[in-house]
Every structure is written in C-alpha cells, then in structure tokens.
Design an enzyme around this catalytic site. Structure first.
Site, PDB file in Angstrom:
ATOM      1  N   GLU A 225      54.302 -62.459  32.785  1.00  0.00           N
ATOM      2  CA  GLU A 225      54.468 -61.137  33.418  1.00  0.00           C
ATOM      3  C   GLU A 225      53.267 -60.230  33.129  1.00  0.00           C
ATOM      4  OE1 GLU A 225      54.961 -59.494  35.983  1.00  0.00           O
ATOM      5  OE2 GLU A 225      57.128 -59.846  35.967  1.00  0.00           O
ATOM      6  N   GLY A 300      57.962 -63.174  39.292  1.00  0.00           N
ATOM      7  CA  GLY A 300      59.179 -62.607  38.727  1.00  0.00           C
ATOM      8  C   GLY A 300      59.665 -61.369  39.451  1.00  0.00           C
ATOM      9  N   ASP A 301      58.755 -60.728  40.212  1.00  0.00           N
ATOM     10  CA  ASP A 301      59.111 -59.545  41.003  1.00  0.00           C
ATOM     11  C   ASP A 301      59.274 -59.927  42.475  1.00  0.00           C
ATOM     12  OD1 ASP A 301      56.518 -60.163  41.612  1.00  0.00           O
ATOM     13  OD2 ASP A 301      55.669 -58.245  40.945  1.00  0.00           O
ATOM     14  N   ASP A 492      61.419 -76.298  73.964  1.00  0.00           N
ATOM     15  CA  ASP A 492      60.155 -75.544  73.924  1.00  0.00           C
ATOM     16  C   ASP A 492      59.160 -76.107  72.914  1.00  0.00           C
ATOM     17  OD1 ASP A 492      61.397 -73.905  75.750  1.00  0.00           O
ATOM     18  OD2 ASP A 492      61.613 -72.186  74.396  1.00  0.00           O
TER      19      ASP A 492
END
Ligand SMILES: *[C@@H]1O[C@H](CO)[C@@H](O)[C@H](O)[C@H]1NC(C)=O
Ligand SMILES: *[C@@H]1O[C@H](CO)[C@@H](O)[C@H](O)[C@H]1NC(C)=O
Ligand SMILES: *[C@@H]1O[C@H](CO)[C@@H](O)[C@H](O)[C@H]1NC(C)=O
Length: 502
Positions: A225, A300-301, A492
């Site tokens: 982090e 982590g975010d 398509d």
C-alpha cells in the site's frame, strides 16, 4: 541387478509419486503453514480436492455451471466448459477457495476507484482468454484485462495486523503492463487506501512509480500500500530480476519485521530469492496493519488499470519456510504448464489477403472495410472500384502482440493495421509501442453463429470484431456500451473470411 537395488528403486518411485500427488496446499500444511485460501481455474491444489474450481456464466441464457477437476487433485475439466460455452460467450463469475475457508473470489465492486460496469464494479474475465495445458490436459487461466478484477472483502482466516502469511501465484510472464496494479493477495476490506502497510500482495508488471528491479521488467514486487516494493525500500533493488519466462511462479511472504520476494520460471528450475530482509522503515510498514481481504487483478483501492493472467495461487497462515516454498515450486514444475492454441475455426494464412463478410441477415453484402482511419462495413462486390476493393482487403500478419494470433494490415495503407481504441476499431499506423501491438492483435475463433470466424481481441478476450450501425467495434456480449447489445450479438461478431478482393 540385485534385489536390493530394485527395492531401492521402488522406494524412490514411491517417494517421487507421492511428491507429485501432494498438491501445493498439502505441502504448505506439511510445512506447518496451511493454505487459508487456494484459488485456481486450472487444477486442484490439494491431492484430495474434488470440489468446484470455478464457475462460468454464459451469454446465451445467463445460466452458470461449475467446473471441477477431472479427478481428485487433478486438472480442471475444460471440456465441460467448452461444451457449456459452445456457440456463446462465457465469463468467470466465481473462483472458488479450495481451502475450506469459503474465501471465494467474485467480481470486485467499486472502491476508491470505479470499474467499467455501470454500477462501478470491475468486469469479469472471459473464460476462454487464457487456454493452457497441464501435463497435456487443457485448462483455462484467468486473463485479466484493464478493468477486470476479483475480490473477497469478507475473507476469513487471512492474516491481519502484523501476523505472518505466505502467498504464491502462477502467472503469464508475457502479459503485464505498467499500470496499477496487477495484484494477488491481502488487501483492505473497504477497497480504499487506508494507509501504509494495510495490504500485502504479490504484484507483477512494469510499474516504476515506486519500486523497480534490474533491467526493464516485468518484476515481481510486493504491494504493501502506497508503494510497490522490490526490496528494502521503494527505489531500485538490482537483485529483483526482470522476468522473461512465459510462466512465472511469484512468491511473497511477510511476518514481523521480515519479508521476502521469490520467483522462478514455473516450468523449470528452482526459486530465486529477490529480496529477503527487514520491513521498509518508512512509517506504517513495521508493524504492518494488514486487513485480510483478498484481491486479484486490482490494487487495494480497486485501481483497475493493470493487466495480467492468473493460473493458480494460494495464501497461507504463518511464514512458509524456504524449503516448503521450494517443494511447492517443484510441484508447479511437475504440473507442466504449457501453451496451447489461441485460435479455432477456419485457419488464416500469414501473408494472404483476406476479406471479411458480415453474416447478419440483411447485411451479408457488407465487408469489413475502412474510410480513412474509421473501420466500418461497406457493400463490396466484384464490380466495385479498385479503391473500394482495396479498402475491404487485409493482409494477414503474425500477431504483433502475440505470435499465436494475427494482425490485419491494410491493403491500401501499408504499415497501418486494424487496432481498437476506446473499443472502436481504427486503422492506424503501427507506432511500434507495446500498447499498439496488443491493441492490434486478434485471435480468430469458430464463428459464434456457426459461420466463419469470430475475431477476438487478444488483450480484451471478452471482445470481438462487431459491426454496429455499419461501424466496427470490439464488443463484449452485454457490456455497458450500445455496441455491446446482446441482440444479434452472435451474428454481428461472425464473419466469413475469403480471398481478399485486392
Ligand atoms: C443476461 O443478464 C443481463 C444483465 O442482467 C441482461 O441485460 C441480458 O438481457 C440477459 N441475457 C439473457 C439472454 O437473458
Ligand atoms: C532469508 O533470511 C533468513 C534470515 O536471515 C535466512 O535464515 C534464510 O536462509 C534466508 N533465505 C534465503 C532463501 O535466502
Ligand atoms: C531506511 O532504509 C533504507 C533502505 O534500507 C536505508 O537506506 C535508510 O538508511 C534507512 N533509514 C533509516 C532512518 O533507518
């Protein structure tokens, strides 16, 4: 030959076969650091595991099925997925935890950053983007493009605070980018950055904002982090080697004021130790404040812009010994990961000129063409002008981003290729960048409507060449954009390939 030596050989055989039979999590348990999460779409990670490995959802009717190992401790039953997903698209909805702790991974929801889904969630991975074989048996990994990700924010038994844990994962060493963050491991339960030391996960890629290793990467680092760490602190650790193997074993472990990064070629050799020492001395990393959620393919975010491929991985309780990790690496080598074909359907020949005809009723006189940089469909026939015939003809080239697939060079604009950008198909000059190569690489599959080929994007394998209002896109079945509409999707995205008009 004496009976004594054949008896000794017999013993050696028993020892070898029991080593092969033990799964990675059996080895961690023997080492006193059992798995508390065990994820793999390719194989069972315990010798006795027979439960589901992962769940897929198909586009034709939104139903799901579980894929299990062929036998206890064995390789996933890829044929069951192939049969369930025939003539439609399939996504990986759940990666089951084999450890018995219920730590399954599912679609990551919005955190500090939003994913591409309308509710801010991340995309699910295609079930067919990462085919491989293990000991000759086909299986599928989890190919994570930017925007896709999985998590479990309510995991149980994972390390919290400064408690010790170990992790490894087997990854594709050729699929990465420099964005944040292709991670697997321990993260915040809120999907928000709650500060230094609140996560501890394996990172793989070429991000250089925080740590770097030797050469130009990709590197195995630890996402702790607010920093990807290649060693004692952010910055360069020359001992953290660049990886060049197709399959990579990446391992990170962390305990009170100690942690390590180890890695190897996943198909041969032993683990190297890239870092083995104390925690970073910047505030917050000693002691750690791990929160115990689990992430795959994101930060982590919920930073969702990285890419990578995950085949298997575990998290343990306790700090695994080097010897235990070495035996796990031997187990991974014995699993014999290997590449297999990324294409199916009518074959393409490098160097040939082709035209691609639409197969949707009412559009079958239209061919994939370009007007300037816009790739579209136009009505083309043998009596069309030479200019139009050239606009609707493409030279097949070896895939710029992956030689197992293809790129399509314009017949009238040499050096320009079909590539996707913001999911629209464009004709752009090859600028020599990794991003261009990847955006210009496509893996043809058997046509989803049974005709010709469906041309799948290599780097976004949920997406296929699609005509929509006579403009061409790479579309995902039921995605967020208008051109992702489920109505007439199979038609398509199916194209009949023939010798080029020019
Ligand atoms: C599958 O679910 C999606 C999202 O709920 C929906 O848009 C789509 O129409 C469904 N497809 C089918 C075939 O039911
Ligand atoms: C890592 O460091 C510890 C403590 O110094 C040492 O015991 C161990 O052997 C080292 N491991 C490796 C693989 O270098
Ligand atoms: C912090 O760690 C780095 C890298 O190990 C070292 O160079 C630096 O001197 C350390 N700083 C302090 C204050 O201990």
């Amino acid at each position: 030959m004496s009976s004594r030596s054949s008896f000794a050989r017999g013993l050696a055989l028993v020892a070898t076969s029991s080593l092969v039979a033990a799964g990675p999590c059996d080895l961690y348990a023997t080492g006193g650091t059992p798995c508390i999460a065990a994820h793999s779409t390719t194989r069972a990670l315990y010798s006795s595991y027979t439960g589901p490995l992962y769940q897929v959802k198909r586009g034709s009717d939104n139903t799901t099925t579980n894929i299990a190992p062929l036998s206890a401790g064995g390789v996933a039953e890829a044929a069951a997925q192939d049969s369930f997903c025939a003539s439609t698209t399939c996504l990986i909805t759940i990666i089951y935890d084999q450890s018995g702790h219920g730590n399954h991974l599912t679609q990551a929801s919005a955190g500090a950053f939003s994913g591409p889904e309308s509710n801010g969630a991340d995309n699910l991975a295609s079930a067919t983007g990462a085919p491989v074989t293990l000991n000759g048996q086909k299986a599928y990994g989890v190919f994570i493009p930017p925007g896709a990700g999985y998590s479990n924010n309510a995991a149980s038994g994972t390390a919290t605070g400064d408690a010790a844990e170990g992790m490894y994962s087997v990854l594709d060493g050729t699929h990465y980018n420099a964005e944040c963050c292709f991670d697997y491991g321990n993260a915040e339960v809120s999907s928000h950055d709650t500060g230094n030391g609140h996560m501890e996960a394996i990172y793989f890629g070429t991000n250089t904002i925080w740590g770097t290793g030797s050469g130009s990467g990709p590197w195995i680092m630890a996402d702790l982090e607010n920093g990807l760490f290649s060693g004692a602190s952010t910055g360069n650790n020359p001992d953290d080697a660049s990886i060049s193997s197709r399959f990579v074993t990446a391992a990170v472990k962390g305990g009170p004021n100690k942690w390590a990064i180890r890695g190897a070629n996943a198909v041969s050799g032993a683990l190297s130790t890239y870092y083995n020492g104390t925690r970073p001395n910047a505030s917050g990393y000693n002691p750690m404040s791990k929160e115990g959620a689990i992430i795959l393919g994101i930060g982590g975010d919920n930073s969702p812009n990285a890419q990578g491929t995950f085949y298997e991985g575990v998290m343990t309780t306790g700090y695994p010994s080097d010897a235990t990790e070495n035996s796990v690496q031997a187990n991974i080598v014995a699993a014999k990961y290997a590449v297999t074909s990324l294409t199916s359907g009518p074959a393409l020949t490098v160097g040939s000129s082709i035209s691609l005809r639409a197969t949707t009723a009412g559009y079958t006189t239209r061919y994939l063409a370009h007007t300037g940089s816009t790739v579209n469909t136009q009505v083309v026939s043998s009596s069309s002008t030479t200019a139009l015939k050239q606009q609707a003809s493409w030279t097949v080239r070896t895939g710029l981003g992956n030689s197992a697939c293809f790129s399509f060079e314009s017949k009238d604009t040499a050096g320009s290729y079909i590539r996707h950008s913001a999911f629209q198909l464009l004709l752009n000059a090859n600028d020599g960048t990794k991003a261009f190569y990847e955006d210009a690489t496509f893996c043809p599959q058997t046509g989803l409507n049974g005709q010709g080929n469906s041309i799948r994007s290599w780097n976004y394998p949920t997406r296929y060449f699609r005509h929509f209002n006579n403009v061409a896109f790479v579309a995902s079945n039921g995605g967020v954009d208008a051109f992702d509409a489920t109505a007439s999707f199979n038609d398509d995205v199916s194209w009949v390939l023939s010798t080029g008009f020019a």
